[in-house]
Every structure is written in structure tokens, then in C-alpha cells.
Design a protein around this motif. Structure first.
Motif: not given
Length: 116
Positions: A12-26, A32-38
Motif C-alpha cells: 500500500l506504500k506504493e500508493n497505486v490508485l484504482v481507476e475511478s470507475a472502480n471506486n464504488a467497489m470499495d 484510497d490506499p492511504t486510508k487502507w494503509r492506516k
């Protein structure tokens, strides 16, 4: 489990963003990788606290590393606003599994007998 949480932190440190179309899947953090890392590091800290009394785990040293020595490497949740919570909206697919009331059951003066 500790090794898996270390690996998750590194990935998660690599902070690879997910395509915005797939944001609803989470539904929790909108991918948001930063929030998942926390979240992962806070869980890691909590698990370390549970085994801190076991000397063979070296948990106290790791707790110090997370909180003091290497805090930038291990971001943790700082407020309730960062809570990982899944809120039920009562719209599919986020229905409360314990919610099974039908409208006909509680609709004023017409009771269930009028339904059947």
C-alpha cells in the motif's frame, strides 16, 4: 499474521490508485490506499498490544518502532473520522442482513391478517 500486515503496508506504500470507475467497489474507503494503509497499521498495532506480554514476540520493540522510531513508515489512524465502517443504506447490496421487515407488517391499521 504480522508478516502479512508488513507485506500489506509495503504494497500500500506504493500508493497505486484504482481507476475511478472502480471506486464504488470499495464501500469503506473508496479505494484510497492511504486510508487502507492506516487501517492495516492500526490493526497491526492492536495485535501487537495483545501479545506485548510475550517476550518471544519482541512486540514491545515493534510497538516503539511504529509509534516513535519509524512513525512515517507506519501511519496509523488518528481520529474517528478514519474509522473503517460499512454503513447500511438499506439499498442493495448494502442491506442489513438482520433487516427482514416487510412494509405490510407495519403499515398502520391494516395488519398481517389483511394481507393473507
Amino acid at each position: 499474521m504480522f508478516r502479512k500486515l508488513e507485506e500489506a503496508n509495503a504494497l500500500l506504500k506504493e500508493n497505486v490508485l484504482v481507476e475511478s470507475a472502480n471506486n464504488a467497489m470499495d464501500p469503506i474507503y473508496s479505494s484510497d490506499p492511504t486510508k487502507w494503509r492506516k487501517f492495516g497499521n492500526s490493526l497491526y498495532l492492536r495485535l501487537l498490544l495483545r501479545v506485548a506480554h510475550k517476550t518471544e514476540t519482541n512486540a514491545v520493540a515493534k510497538i516503539k518502532e511504529i509509534l516513535e522510531t519509524n512513525a512515517a513508515e507506519y501511519p496509523i489512524m488518528q481520529s474517528n473520522a478514519e474509522t473503517a465502517a460499512l454503513y447500511y443504506t438499506n439499498v442493495q447490496p448494502y442491506m442489513n442482513p438482520n433487516y427482514n421487515v416487510r412494509d405490510i407488517d407495519f403499515n398502520g391499521t391494516r395488519g398481517i391478517l389483511n394481507f393473507y
